[in-house]
Scaffold this active site. Structure first.
Site, PDB file in Angstrom:
ATOM      1  N   LYS A   1       0.861  -1.181   0.000  1.00 22.58           N
ATOM      2  CA  LYS A   1       0.000   0.000   0.000  1.00 22.58           C
ATOM      3  C   LYS A   1       0.900   1.234   0.000  1.00 22.58           C
ATOM      4  O   LYS A   1       1.490   1.599   1.010  1.00 22.58           O
ATOM      5  CB  LYS A   1      -0.903   0.055   1.230  1.00 22.58           C
ATOM      6  CG  LYS A   1      -1.970   1.172   1.118  1.00 22.58           C
ATOM      7  CD  LYS A   1      -2.333   1.810   2.416  1.00 22.58           C
ATOM      8  CE  LYS A   1      -1.434   2.950   2.806  1.00 22.58           C
ATOM      9  NZ  LYS A   1      -1.572   4.182   1.971  1.00 22.58           N
TER      10      LYS A   1
ATOM     11  N   GLU B   1       9.835   1.569  10.715  1.00 20.08           N
ATOM     12  CA  GLU B   1      10.774   2.689  10.720  1.00 20.08           C
ATOM     13  C   GLU B   1       9.944   3.953  10.818  1.00 20.08           C
ATOM     14  O   GLU B   1       9.186   4.298   9.907  1.00 20.08           O
ATOM     15  CB  GLU B   1      11.637   2.729   9.462  1.00 20.08           C
ATOM     16  CG  GLU B   1      12.833   3.674   9.630  1.00 20.08           C
ATOM     17  CD  GLU B   1      13.024   4.621   8.471  1.00 20.08           C
ATOM     18  OE1 GLU B   1      13.148   5.829   8.725  1.00 20.08           O
ATOM     19  OE2 GLU B   1      13.052   4.160   7.324  1.00 20.08           O
TER      20      GLU B   1
END
Length: 487
Positions: free
Chosen positions: A180, A255
């Protein structure tokens, strides 16, 4: 839409599922951040779209995982050739949808190629261990096996490179993937999907579903057939992903945000430190997780550093990102522009002093863009918001300090722990301070980007898991131990 990259995108708003363009009933505009004008429309998916993509990926993985790893790596080799052939078109696409200067966009394409080459190098890696037998006639091995279907959520600041960063190691390890991309910059992902198909990567191995995080991202994380979620993005989104993944007990790799300190000691190479401090802040209009968010300069060289910094800033050119001379482009979106402007306004109210500010472009064609004037700010109080919250924009705050102990306390006084920078000629100081810095990465006398064979991972609210290198690859496999008695 420019002809240079038009051939890499679907003719109608579509998702890329099982090797086909799947049309969507809903679509949204993708805007050029330099002008504010519409580039094209892109599909908007929902829970049903995600389910379709994941199920196709689950079917494809049964065959993909059985292929020998050298054969899977060979497909990456073919993908590399496609990216190389269309490198300039990809760079222009990056500039158009993300706003970074053309020189930086070309650099991102090269970054993506490096990531592909590195993952392809895992073709002949060891895939397990032989264990010591506890009795004669026994043989035991622990070997790596693919996880299954990987769900990847990628951000808007490096939409091309981070698509590859997650996809390449995932599929070379034998997984299939559903990506996505950010709804702000989905076109690079669709272009790479096109090139993966041209490279002959089998249908269903790579899938792209466009849409918002709260709908498509949420459905991807919660889908029962997703075995791993890897995401680069905001800390808030990362926390929500962890909560949802916990319900299924699946691994996550996150992250998240950063607030990198940039420390300049009295014995540093001042010209080099100043140039690097500026480049590490202004690159990609400050929209880099590892960028210089706050510069700390020891008192003995503070004045010299400021003069060197102002000299370096004279070379900053804000303008049309397609121009070869431009060094700073626009912010990626209106909300991102408004966030930086609000922080800058508050900084001035808190007593901050602007000692340099760049001029914005005057071209009438660019007046609708998301332009923010790069600036250098000094005289900040310790509790200034700009020193504590992630700016993600081209505003460089500079703070003076006296002792190593003082700067370590200031640098570590953050909820983030991704990257940090230290400039000194003294090896003892370099190693002592790098030990004390509470960050997953420390750059000494250099700035980023990180190396592909390293391990890009943050501490504290900057995330967990990580990307790149052997440790990054290990996220995409699980282990099976087989005990054999052959007597």
């Amino acid at each position: 839409m420019t002809h240079l990259f038009k051939h890499l995108l679907p003719e109608q708003p579509s998702h890329f599922i099982n090797g086909q363009w799947v049309s969507a009933s809903e679509s949204d505009e993708v805007l050029n951040p330099s002008t504010g004008k519409v580039i094209t429309r892109v599909a908007t998916g929902d829970k049903t779209t995600v389910d379709q993509a994941v199920r196709q990926a689950a079917t494809a993985r049964k065959h993909w995982a059985k292929k020998p790893q050298p054969e899977r790596a060979a497909f990456l080799g073919a993908w590399i050739e496609q990216v190389k052939e269309h490198a300039e078109a990809l760079a222009h696409l990056l500039v158009t949808e993300q706003g970074k200067p053309l020189s930086e966009a070309r650099g991102e394409v090269e970054m993506a190629l490096t990531m592909l080459r590195y993952s392809a190098s895992f073709a002949w890696r060891n895939q397990g261990e032989v264990l010591a037998a506890s009795a004669p006639g026994q043989h035991s091995v622990t070997r790596e096996v693919p996880l299954g279907v990987v769900g990847a959520i990628t951000p808007w600041n490096f939409p091309l490179a981070l698509f590859i960063r997650k996809t390449a190691p995932a599929i070379v390890a034998g997984n299939t993937i559903v990506v996505k991309p950010s709804e702000v910059t989905p076109l690079s992902a669709l272009a790479l999907a096109t090139l993966s198909q041209k490279a002959g990567i089998p249908a269903g191995v790579i899938n792209v579903v466009c849409g918002t995080g709260r709908v498509v991202g949420d459905a991807l994380v919660k889908h029962p057939d997703i075995a791993l979620i890897t995401m680069t993005g905001s800390t808030g989104a990362g926390k929500q992903i962890m909560k949802n993944a916990a319900e299924k007990v699946i691994p996550v790799s996150l992250e998240l945000g950063g607030k990198a300190p940039f420390i300049v000691m009295n014995d540093a190479d001042i010209e080099r430190a100043a140039t690097d401090a500026l480049n590490a802040r202004m690159s990609n209009c400050g929209q880099v997780c590892i960028c210089n968010e706050r510069t700390y300069v020891q008192r003995g060289v503070y004045d010299a550093f400021i003069q060197a910094l102002l000299k370096a800033a004279a070379g900053v050119v804000v303008g049309d990102p397609m121009a070869e001379s431009t060094t700073v482009g626009p912010k990626v979106s209106v909300p991102e522009k408004e966030h930086v402007e609000a922080l800058m306004k508050e900084t001035l109210q808190e007593g901050g002093k602007v000692i340099w500010q760049a001029e914005l472009p005057r071209d009438p064609e660019l007046q609708g863009g998301n332009w923010v004037a790069p600036a250098i700010v000094t005289d900040l109080p310790d509790n200034a918001r700009i020193l504590r919250e992630e700016v993600f924009g081209p505003i460089l705050p500079v703070v003076v300090f006296d002792t190593p102990e003082e700067v370590i306390e200031k640098a570590n006084d953050s909820e983030y722990g991704l990257s940090s920078y230290l400039y000194t000629r003294d090896l003892s100081v370099a190693l002592t301070l790098s030990d004390a810095l509470e960050y997953g990465e420390v750059y000494i006398n250099r700035h980023g980007p990180e190396e592909i064979n390293g391990f890009h991972a943050g501490w504290k609210l900057s995330g967990l898991g990580g990307d790149d290198g052997e440790h990054g690859y290990q996220l995409y496999v699980k282990r099976k131990t087989v005990y054999i008695d052959y007597h």
